[in-house]
Design a protein around this motif. Structure first.
Motif, PDB file in Angstrom:
ATOM      1  N   ASP A 194       0.793  -0.883  -0.426  1.00 22.92           N
ATOM      2  CA  ASP A 194      -0.651  -0.077  -0.224  1.00 22.92           C
ATOM      3  C   ASP A 194       0.596   0.950  -0.546  1.00 22.92           C
ATOM      4  OD1 ASP A 194      -2.616  -1.596   0.371  1.00 22.92           O
ATOM      5  OD2 ASP A 194      -2.321  -1.394   2.111  1.00 22.92           O
ATOM      6  N   ALA A 195       1.962   1.684   0.544  1.00 27.81           N
ATOM      7  CA  ALA A 195       2.949   2.441   0.828  1.00 27.81           C
ATOM      8  C   ALA A 195       3.537   2.601  -1.012  1.00 27.81           C
ATOM      9  CB  ALA A 195       4.337   2.300   2.046  1.00 27.81           C
ATOM     10  N   LEU A 196       3.414   2.042  -2.067  1.00 23.48           N
ATOM     11  CA  LEU A 196       4.074   2.021  -2.790  1.00 23.48           C
ATOM     12  C   LEU A 196       3.292   3.090  -3.388  1.00 23.48           C
ATOM     13  CD1 LEU A 196       5.470  -1.539  -4.089  1.00 23.48           C
ATOM     14  CD2 LEU A 196       7.071   0.359  -2.992  1.00 23.48           C
ATOM     15  N   GLU A 197       1.623   2.503  -3.626  1.00 25.52           N
ATOM     16  CA  GLU A 197       1.211   3.681  -3.647  1.00 25.52           C
ATOM     17  C   GLU A 197       0.391   4.837  -3.446  1.00 25.52           C
ATOM     18  OE1 GLU A 197      -2.640   1.412  -4.911  1.00 25.52           O
ATOM     19  OE2 GLU A 197      -1.646  -0.250  -6.247  1.00 25.52           O
ATOM     20  N   LEU A 198       0.590   4.986  -1.720  1.00 20.20           N
ATOM     21  CA  LEU A 198       0.276   6.113  -1.298  1.00 20.20           C
ATOM     22  C   LEU A 198       1.086   6.671   0.306  1.00 20.20           C
ATOM     23  CD1 LEU A 198      -2.981   3.611   1.081  1.00 20.20           C
ATOM     24  CD2 LEU A 198      -2.925   5.254  -0.943  1.00 20.20           C
ATOM     25  N   GLY A 199       1.917   6.283   0.164  1.00 20.90           N
ATOM     26  CA  GLY A 199       3.491   6.689   0.805  1.00 20.90           C
ATOM     27  C   GLY A 199       3.160   6.223   2.900  1.00 20.90           C
ATOM     28  N   TYR A 200       3.949   6.045   3.159  1.00 21.39           N
ATOM     29  CA  TYR A 200       4.279   5.733   4.434  1.00 21.39           C
ATOM     30  C   TYR A 200       3.153   6.399   5.825  1.00 21.39           C
ATOM     31  CZ  TYR A 200       8.608   3.337   2.955  1.00 21.39           C
ATOM     32  OH  TYR A 200       9.428   2.216   2.623  1.00 21.39           O
ATOM     33  N   ALA A 201       3.532   7.506   5.660  1.00 20.07           N
ATOM     34  CA  ALA A 201       2.328   8.134   5.923  1.00 20.07           C
ATOM     35  C   ALA A 201       1.019   7.859   6.546  1.00 20.07           C
ATOM     36  CB  ALA A 201       2.705   9.295   6.189  1.00 20.07           C
ATOM     37  N   ALA A 202       0.324   8.018   5.016  1.00 20.84           N
ATOM     38  CA  ALA A 202      -0.384   8.016   4.537  1.00 20.84           C
ATOM     39  C   ALA A 202      -1.495   6.826   4.716  1.00 20.84           C
ATOM     40  CB  ALA A 202      -0.955   8.216   3.138  1.00 20.84           C
ATOM     41  N   THR A 203      -0.407   5.702   4.748  1.00 17.42           N
ATOM     42  CA  THR A 203      -0.744   4.004   4.929  1.00 17.42           C
ATOM     43  C   THR A 203      -0.607   3.919   6.199  1.00 17.42           C
ATOM     44  OG1 THR A 203       0.138   2.967   2.302  1.00 17.42           O
ATOM     45  CG2 THR A 203       0.102   1.399   4.119  1.00 17.42           C
ATOM     46  N   VAL A 204       0.117   4.086   6.964  1.00 23.97           N
ATOM     47  CA  VAL A 204       0.226   4.063   8.856  1.00 23.97           C
ATOM     48  C   VAL A 204      -1.207   4.833   8.678  1.00 23.97           C
ATOM     49  CG1 VAL A 204       0.777   4.638  10.755  1.00 23.97           C
ATOM     50  CG2 VAL A 204       2.476   3.859   8.643  1.00 23.97           C
ATOM     51  N   HIS A 205      -1.559   5.765   8.662  1.00 23.22           N
ATOM     52  CA  HIS A 205      -2.643   6.604   9.314  1.00 23.22           C
ATOM     53  C   HIS A 205      -3.626   5.275   9.022  1.00 23.22           C
ATOM     54  CE1 HIS A 205      -0.442  10.378   8.701  1.00 23.22           C
ATOM     55  NE2 HIS A 205      -0.213  10.093  10.257  1.00 23.22           N
ATOM     56  N   ALA A 206      -4.005   4.976   7.819  1.00 26.91           N
ATOM     57  CA  ALA A 206      -5.569   4.553   7.022  1.00 26.91           C
ATOM     58  C   ALA A 206      -5.432   2.691   8.450  1.00 26.91           C
ATOM     59  CB  ALA A 206      -4.865   3.603   5.367  1.00 26.91           C
ATOM     60  N   TYR A 207      -3.770   2.795   8.196  1.00 26.90           N
ATOM     61  CA  TYR A 207      -4.331   1.144   9.001  1.00 26.90           C
ATOM     62  C   TYR A 207      -4.219   1.656  11.044  1.00 26.90           C
ATOM     63  CZ  TYR A 207      -2.456  -2.131   5.778  1.00 26.90           C
ATOM     64  OH  TYR A 207      -2.505  -2.949   4.584  1.00 26.90           O
ATOM     65  N   LEU A 208      -4.186   2.166  11.050  1.00 26.48           N
ATOM     66  CA  LEU A 208      -4.378   2.873  13.030  1.00 26.48           C
ATOM     67  C   LEU A 208      -6.555   2.914  12.709  1.00 26.48           C
ATOM     68  CD1 LEU A 208      -0.619   4.961  13.337  1.00 26.48           C
ATOM     69  CD2 LEU A 208      -1.330   3.073  14.837  1.00 26.48           C
ATOM     70  N   GLU A 209      -6.270   3.875  11.468  1.00 24.34           N
ATOM     71  CA  GLU A 209      -7.708   4.159  11.099  1.00 24.34           C
ATOM     72  C   GLU A 209      -8.566   2.624  10.778  1.00 24.34           C
ATOM     73  OE1 GLU A 209     -11.525   5.707  11.865  1.00 24.34           O
ATOM     74  OE2 GLU A 209      -9.272   7.032  12.249  1.00 24.34           O
ATOM     75  N   CYS A 210      -7.543   1.620  10.111  1.00 17.90           N
ATOM     76  CA  CYS A 210      -9.168   0.287  10.823  1.00 17.90           C
ATOM     77  C   CYS A 210      -9.051  -0.119  12.086  1.00 17.90           C
ATOM     78  CB  CYS A 210      -8.041  -0.075   9.852  1.00 17.90           C
ATOM     79  SG  CYS A 210      -8.668  -0.267   7.991  1.00 17.90           S
ATOM     80  N   ILE A 211      -8.362  -0.116  12.531  1.00 23.94           N
ATOM     81  CA  ILE A 211      -7.740  -0.450  13.905  1.00 23.94           C
ATOM     82  C   ILE A 211      -9.049   0.655  14.800  1.00 23.94           C
ATOM     83  CG2 ILE A 211      -6.215  -0.515  15.322  1.00 23.94           C
ATOM     84  CD1 ILE A 211      -4.125  -1.369  13.871  1.00 23.94           C
ATOM     85  N   ARG A 212      -8.733   1.772  15.048  1.00 19.19           N
ATOM     86  CA  ARG A 212      -9.121   2.375  15.618  1.00 19.19           C
ATOM     87  C   ARG A 212     -10.903   2.092  15.394  1.00 19.19           C
ATOM     88  NH1 ARG A 212      -6.054   6.565  14.034  1.00 19.19           N
ATOM     89  NH2 ARG A 212      -4.036   6.481  15.676  1.00 19.19           N
ATOM     90  N   GLY A 213     -10.952   1.871  13.928  1.00 18.19           N
ATOM     91  CA  GLY A 213     -12.864   1.745  13.846  1.00 18.19           C
ATOM     92  C   GLY A 213     -12.984   0.249  14.235  1.00 18.19           C
ATOM     93  N   GLY A 214     -11.989  -0.915  14.343  1.00 18.36           N
ATOM     94  CA  GLY A 214     -12.479  -1.866  14.882  1.00 18.36           C
ATOM     95  C   GLY A 214     -12.945  -2.007  16.392  1.00 18.36           C
ATOM     96  N   VAL A 215     -12.091  -0.724  17.229  1.00 18.58           N
ATOM     97  CA  VAL A 215     -12.444  -0.970  18.489  1.00 18.58           C
ATOM     98  C   VAL A 215     -12.803   0.344  18.523  1.00 18.58           C
ATOM     99  CG1 VAL A 215     -11.517   0.598  20.584  1.00 18.58           C
ATOM    100  CG2 VAL A 215      -9.794  -0.670  19.058  1.00 18.58           C
ATOM    101  N   ARG A 216     -13.723   1.400  17.455  1.00 18.10           N
ATOM    102  CA  ARG A 216     -15.135   1.900  17.786  1.00 18.10           C
ATOM    103  C   ARG A 216     -15.788   0.782  17.979  1.00 18.10           C
ATOM    104  NH1 ARG A 216     -12.377   6.380  15.085  1.00 18.10           N
ATOM    105  NH2 ARG A 216     -13.162   5.493  13.390  1.00 18.10           N
ATOM    106  N   ALA A 217     -16.056  -0.062  16.552  1.00 21.48           N
ATOM    107  CA  ALA A 217     -17.542  -1.147  16.773  1.00 21.48           C
ATOM    108  C   ALA A 217     -17.536  -2.172  18.120  1.00 21.48           C
ATOM    109  CB  ALA A 217     -17.357  -1.864  15.356  1.00 21.48           C
TER     110      ALA A 217
END
Length: 259
Positions: free
Chosen positions: A234-257
């Protein structure tokens, strides 16, 4: 190393496995892309840890990477360094010299393409026990790479492990198929058995932006996910920062649910 505080971390920590960055670098002799720089960018973006799996053939992570990353991590005292591998191969020498926060024991053969199964008990207990004890004497937390088999968790605890890392490829393979719910139930039961035995729960292998949130939501007590292949892709397309942010949001979304 001192154990970092988790006070500012989400319920499930993200540890970025940088093996595939090293694999790309090793195709040439130019030193790019830089493994240390990739790790630093992921940490800057909020990743709570860095994982490496230095195999004996150095097909990706090499010995100098392990030590360079250890030096880098000293500047991030609230983050964790996880070194994984087979303790009967080259792992223990790195553990003795680096003393990372966590050692993840993985039962890979030297020529294995990728990790594809966990430890078995009672078969592996006798040889793992002294190695686990050595790590713990060095102040290193030990996680055992395990299949999602509830009946194995108490034995992993008895061998001295602090955590288990659930091998999640079967879950990922079942994603968006009729077997998805059945697989999630397997991991939910295994995680609960681990918690009941007094173990912490990690997870990893083929987790990605599609399947991560549901795993965190439905599997109890997941302290850490280690993600490499999909994240680096994913980082090859989005860059490291945006990719890490996206995975952290996946985690937060799972925690919120889950709440």
């Amino acid at each position: 190393m001192n154990q970092p505080s988790n006070a500012s971390h989400p319920t499930t920590a993200l540890s970025v496995n940088v093996n595939k960055v090293a694999l790309l670098r090793n195709t040439r002799h130019l030193g790019i892309p830089s493994v240390a720089r990739a790790a630093e960018l992921c940490l800057q973006a909020g990743a709570q840890g860095i994982t490496v799996h230095p195999r004996p053939d150095e097909r990706h992570i090499r010995g100098h990477d392990v030590f360079e990353l250890a030096a880098l991590m000293k500047g991030w005292p609230d983050r964790e360094y996880n070194i994984e591998g087979n303790p009967s191969q080259n792992l223990m020498e790195f553990i003795r010299r680096v003393r990372p926060h966590q050692a993840t024991f993985v039962p890979d053969s030297e020529d294995q393409f990728t990790s594809d199964h966990g430890w078995s008990f009672p078969q592996d207990a006798e040889r793992l026990g002294p190695l686990i004890a050595e790590c713990k004497a060095l102040g290193v937390r030990v996680s055992l790479f395990m299949d999602p088999v509830p009946g194995q968790m108490a034995a992993a605890k008895a061998a001295g492990a602090d955590r288990v890392e659930l091998y999640t490829e079967p879950y990922a393979a079942a994603w968006d198929t009729p077997q998805q719910g059945e697989q999630l139930a397997r991991y939910r039961d295994a995680a609960q058995a681990a918690l009941d035995a007094g173990l912490g729960v990690n997870a990893g292998h083929d987790l990605n932006r599609d399947n991560l949130g549901a795993f965190v939501r439905d599997v109890p007590g997941v302290l850490e996910v280690s993600i490499g292949h999909a994240l680096v892709a994913d980082a090859l397309e989005l860059g490291y920062a945006a990719t890490v942010h996206a995975y952290l949001e996946c985690i937060r979304g799972g925690v919120r649910a889950k709440a």
